[in-house]
Design an enzyme around this catalytic site. Structure first.
Site, mmCIF file in Angstrom:
data_model
loop_
_atom_site.group_PDB
_atom_site.id
_atom_site.type_symbol
_atom_site.label_atom_id
_atom_site.label_comp_id
_atom_site.label_asym_id
_atom_site.label_seq_id
_atom_site.Cartn_x
_atom_site.Cartn_y
_atom_site.Cartn_z
ATOM 1 N N LYS A 90 -15.005 -1.111 -7.078
ATOM 2 C CA LYS A 90 -15.358 -1.907 -5.741
ATOM 3 C C LYS A 90 -15.574 -3.341 -6.258
ATOM 4 O O LYS A 90 -15.974 -3.602 -7.296
ATOM 5 C CB LYS A 90 -17.058 -1.299 -5.487
ATOM 6 C CG LYS A 90 -16.760 0.080 -4.833
ATOM 7 C CD LYS A 90 -15.977 0.385 -3.769
ATOM 8 C CE LYS A 90 -15.491 1.977 -3.480
ATOM 9 N NZ LYS A 90 -14.794 1.853 -2.232
ATOM 10 N N HIS A 109 -5.533 7.863 2.070
ATOM 11 C CA HIS A 109 -7.041 7.633 1.538
ATOM 12 C C HIS A 109 -7.296 9.211 1.526
ATOM 13 O O HIS A 109 -6.936 10.194 2.321
ATOM 14 C CB HIS A 109 -7.743 6.699 2.674
ATOM 15 C CG HIS A 109 -9.227 7.047 2.450
ATOM 16 N ND1 HIS A 109 -10.269 7.790 3.298
ATOM 17 C CD2 HIS A 109 -9.917 6.437 1.527
ATOM 18 C CE1 HIS A 109 -11.454 7.462 2.843
ATOM 19 N NE2 HIS A 109 -11.401 6.722 1.972
#
Ligand code: MG
Length: 388
Positions: free
Chosen positions: A183, A321
């Site tokens: 992230k 995803h």
């Protein structure tokens, strides 16, 4: 041959994680069971699915509209031409009756989750793993036995600094992954650059590291990250901005230059077509990452894929995803670029068969009929309780 019942339940995720934008403390997931009257090994075939990761449970829409439409349809109207199995395309059409065109998100997750559960039942009735059924229908019968699988992580957690991040990356590499995504955007630019530089010392090369900003940047932050991260030529920069903000995304891509990945927050074929038409996305460079159970399911995904191929996109540029068995079968069945994993992150919903092992960045495709949730003990216990 008919669908006798469809049941759903919301299950809390119970996760303490936070990405750049929000925490998962309230997150729930819809689990669906499609119960048929077809017997295999003396038991009725039941198809299962869940609504992937990062969108809340959507049982109300299922209960109010989509489940009743399927159960009210004439059973033979939901079967294939041979009459020996269900036809997911017809089931999708039954759910879409009396739905207004456009404005997809209110229903695309509910419909897609039920649709994928139907595919689980279809593959079980065929006695084949879902990836094989999909390869026969959508990839000229090219059945493969393993797919590339990268690992997502690098979340922000209280007390987690660079040493802990590097421990996490080393642990994932030891588990057999060779591409890691971390992230960014939950810290300052300088702190995130330090995290990326430290991570690059652990992975094999910049092609083995991706970053994910979870669409949290405004224009100023997005362009600052584009400038700061461009020199590293990472595998991809995921969701720098809202994928529907085409002008800003295009500006980001022009500034950044290297590969971008996005699409997990798009829910229709039209959204994806707009993205590649107006968002500056480049075939052969960038990556499309739609979440199939969240965007109307597998039949609709095949239409999105056909649209992308007409526009020069390759299946290798698509990394759906969702680090779960549904995505694993899709990647194998359609012959896509690869799938993601986030072991241990999203409770019982994360990951693959309990005994699945990644080797040199590849994951073997399951051979059990259907999606194979039976090989995920805790998840299957929750699913089975629904059908009991
Ligand atoms: Mg992401």
């Amino acid at each position: 041959m008919k669908i006798v019942d469809i049941r759903e339940r919301a299950i809390p995720l119970q996760s303490s994680l936070r990405n750049a934008v929000f925490d998962f403390s309230e997150m729930t997931t819809s689990v669906v069971a499609v119960i048929t009257d077809v017997l295999r090994d003396g038991k009725p075939v039941t198809g299962y699915a869940f609504n992937s990761t990062g969108r809340y449970a959507c049982g109300a829409q299922m209960r109010d509209r989509f489940i009743p439409r399927i159960l009210k349809a004439k059973p033979e109207s939901l079967l294939n031409a041979a009459g020996d199995n269900f036809d997911p395309e017809k089931i999708l059409a039954a759910m879409m009756q009396r739905e207004k065109p456009g404005g997809h998100t209110e229903r695309s997750v509910a419909i897609g989750t039920i649709e994928v559960a139907c595919w689980d039942a279809v593959a079980k009735i065929d006695g084949k793993p879902l990836h094989r059924v999909l390869a026969e229908r959508y990839n000229e019968g090219r059945v493969i036995d393993k797919v590339p699988c990268y690992v997502g992580g690098g979340w922000y957690e209280p007390g987690k600094g660079i040493p802990e991040l590097l421990d996490e990356i080393r642990e994932k590499l030891d588990q057999g992954y060779d591409v890691m995504k971390i992230k960014v955007g939950g810290a300052t630019v300088a702190e995130d650059i330090a995290r990326v530089e430290a991570a690059l010392k652990v992975v094999r090369s910049s092609r083995h590291l991706a970053v994910d900003a979870n669409a949290g940047f405004n224009r100023e932050r997005a362009l600052a990250y584009a400038r700061a991260l461009a020199p590293y030529q990472l595998k991809w920069f995921e969701e720098p901005t809202d994928p529907l903000g085409y002008a800003l995304l295009g500006e980001f891509i022009a500034q950044y230059g290297a590969a971008v990945g996005t699409g997990e927050n798009l829910f229709s074929t039209q959204d994806v077509e707009n993205l590649v038409t107006f968002g500056g996305m480049r075939a052969g460079v960038d990556f499309i990452q739609t979440d199939v159970p969240q965007s109307y399911g597998i039949v609709q995904f095949s239409r999105t894929l056909a649209m992308l191929e007409r526009r020069g996109w390759s299946r290798q540029s698509i990394f759906p995803h969702g680090g779960n068995q549904m995505t694993l079968h899709l990647v194998g069945g359609f012959g896509l670029g690869g799938c993601e994993a986030y072991p241990g992150v999203f409770g019982i919903f994360a990951g693959f068969a309990d005994d699945a092992r990644v080797e040199n960045g590849f994951l073997k495709l399951p051979e059990r009929p259907g999606i194979g949730f039976e090989a995920q003990n805790q998840l299957y216990a929750a699913m089975k309780a629904l059908a009991a």
